[in-house]
Design an enzyme around this catalytic site. Structure first.
Site, PDB file in Angstrom:
ATOM      1  N   HIS A  16       0.867  -1.152   0.131  1.00  0.00           N
ATOM      2  CA  HIS A  16      -0.021   0.014  -0.030  1.00  0.00           C
ATOM      3  C   HIS A  16       0.960   1.429   0.021  1.00  0.00           C
ATOM      4  O   HIS A  16       0.355   2.077  -0.737  1.00  0.00           O
ATOM      5  CB  HIS A  16      -0.812   0.007   1.208  1.00  0.00           C
ATOM      6  CG  HIS A  16      -1.727   1.169   1.527  1.00  0.00           C
ATOM      7  ND1 HIS A  16      -2.967   1.393   1.040  1.00  0.00           N
ATOM      8  CD2 HIS A  16      -1.314   2.516   1.970  1.00  0.00           C
ATOM      9  CE1 HIS A  16      -3.450   2.662   1.260  1.00  0.00           C
ATOM     10  NE2 HIS A  16      -2.467   3.259   1.961  1.00  0.00           N
ATOM     11  N   GLU A  17       1.706   1.248   0.981  1.00  0.00           N
ATOM     12  CA  GLU A  17       2.808   2.268   0.822  1.00  0.00           C
ATOM     13  C   GLU A  17       3.642   2.958  -0.483  1.00  0.00           C
ATOM     14  O   GLU A  17       3.953   3.850  -0.919  1.00  0.00           O
ATOM     15  CB  GLU A  17       3.584   2.433   2.380  1.00  0.00           C
ATOM     16  CG  GLU A  17       2.960   2.470   3.578  1.00  0.00           C
ATOM     17  CD  GLU A  17       1.872   3.745   3.503  1.00  0.00           C
ATOM     18  OE1 GLU A  17       2.392   4.641   3.337  1.00  0.00           O
ATOM     19  OE2 GLU A  17       0.742   3.536   4.067  1.00  0.00           O
ATOM     20  N   GLU A  62      -6.190   7.046  -1.349  1.00  0.00           N
ATOM     21  CA  GLU A  62      -6.227   5.567  -0.482  1.00  0.00           C
ATOM     22  C   GLU A  62      -6.743   4.358  -1.021  1.00  0.00           C
ATOM     23  O   GLU A  62      -6.049   3.331  -1.129  1.00  0.00           O
ATOM     24  CB  GLU A  62      -7.056   5.946   0.869  1.00  0.00           C
ATOM     25  CG  GLU A  62      -6.337   6.972   1.773  1.00  0.00           C
ATOM     26  CD  GLU A  62      -4.826   6.514   2.073  1.00  0.00           C
ATOM     27  OE1 GLU A  62      -4.418   5.261   2.260  1.00  0.00           O
ATOM     28  OE2 GLU A  62      -3.751   7.387   2.176  1.00  0.00           O
ATOM     29  N   HIS A  82       1.589   4.365  -2.934  1.00  0.00           N
ATOM     30  CA  HIS A  82       1.331   5.758  -2.929  1.00  0.00           C
ATOM     31  C   HIS A  82       2.613   6.365  -3.800  1.00  0.00           C
ATOM     32  O   HIS A  82       2.161   7.412  -4.454  1.00  0.00           O
ATOM     33  CB  HIS A  82       1.538   6.179  -1.455  1.00  0.00           C
ATOM     34  CG  HIS A  82       0.225   6.190  -0.706  1.00  0.00           C
ATOM     35  ND1 HIS A  82      -0.928   6.877  -1.336  1.00  0.00           N
ATOM     36  CD2 HIS A  82      -0.265   5.661   0.313  1.00  0.00           C
ATOM     37  CE1 HIS A  82      -2.067   6.728  -0.175  1.00  0.00           C
ATOM     38  NE2 HIS A  82      -1.520   5.747   0.537  1.00  0.00           N
TER      39      HIS A  82
END
Length: 269
Positions: free
Chosen positions: A138-139, A200, A142
């Protein structure tokens, strides 16, 4: 004065048109007004400053080894995806680093350029290597989606800064630095990036694809967010959850996207 403002607005619109790009996997169009190389340079300075104040945990610790192992597997998956889709230029200049810091905070982040930090406080919630892959995927997503650049571009426009980043740093260094710190979440000690909810959700989907390509079961995102929901229900919202979609909505969206992510997992195994 009105004519000057009109010219400025038209210039911004023109810049926006020529600066639009598509986010990998989602295909969403976004506006990035800043050279990504500049974002990476500014991020590196902030990253090094952070590590000088928060020394990483020893490389020979099992938890550190796990963070580096998961990070490298996902990074290789990202590079493979970009190469296969003729998007390698999007990660040009990336020099991956993965660190674990001894901080009892439920948090993790990835700066432009591939600098990743995981806080030890999130490990009791990730529980397993697969759970950690959910967070790191997920990070990293980004950064690959250039959400920081997008946020900073929006922040500069909101403050009426229509010049290039170099000019802005020279003429308005304080304001520009403040916008940057907010865009990459480096305000109060570096926390989760203050991304919008759409960003997100986008990172959730991209992260699931990347972890699946790395050989991790994307379905693990569901129990991870269920555990995060339980933590949030105990009073006090963890830093990792602020500005994020509610956990129920997030889990529903993950379930909807799971068949797509699992198709990547099937190919990887």
């Amino acid at each position: 004065m009105k004519s000057v403002k009109k010219v400025a607005v038209l210039a911004v619109i023109a810049i926006g048109i020529y600066s639009c790009s598509k986010v990998p996997i989602s295909g969403r169009r976004q506006m990035n007004l800043l050279p990504e190389s500049q974002m990476m340079s500014m991020s590196l300075t902030q990253y090094q400053s952070f590590l000088s104040e928060n020394p990483p945990m020893a490389d020979n610790m099992e938890q550190t080894k796990m963070v580096k192992r998961v990070g490298n597997r996902i990074a290789h998956a990202v590079e493979r995806y970009m190469k296969d889709n003729k998007m390698s230029g999007r990660i040009k200049g990336y020099k991956w680093e993965f660190n674990l810091v001894d901080e009892n905070t439920v948090n993790a982040w990835c700066m432009p350029g591939g600098k990743v930090v995981v806080y030890s406080g999130i490990l009791p919630i990730t529980k397993t290597e697969e759970g950690l892959a959910v967070v790191m995927g997920h990070e990293i997503a980004h950064a690959i989606a250039r959400h920081g650049n997008e946020r900073m571009s929006q922040g500069m426009l909101a403050q009426g800064v229509t010049t290039g980043i170099a000019v802005a740093l020279r003429d308005k260094p304080g304001l520009t630095q403040s916008i940057f710190l907010g865009a990459v979440g480096a305000g109060a000690g570096i926390g989760m990036l203050a991304f919008g909810r759409n960003q997100e959700s986008e990172a959730d989907k991209m992260g699931m694809v990347f972890m699946a390509m790395a050989g991790y079961q994307p379905e693990e995102a569901i129990p991870f967010w269920q555990r995060m929901k339980a933590v949030g229900g105990g009073g006090g919202t963890p830093e990792f959850m602020r500005t994020h979609p509610s956990n129920d909505i997030r889990i529903d969206r993950i379930k909807e996207y799971l068949p797509v992510a699992e198709s990547y997992y099937s190919k990887a195994n």
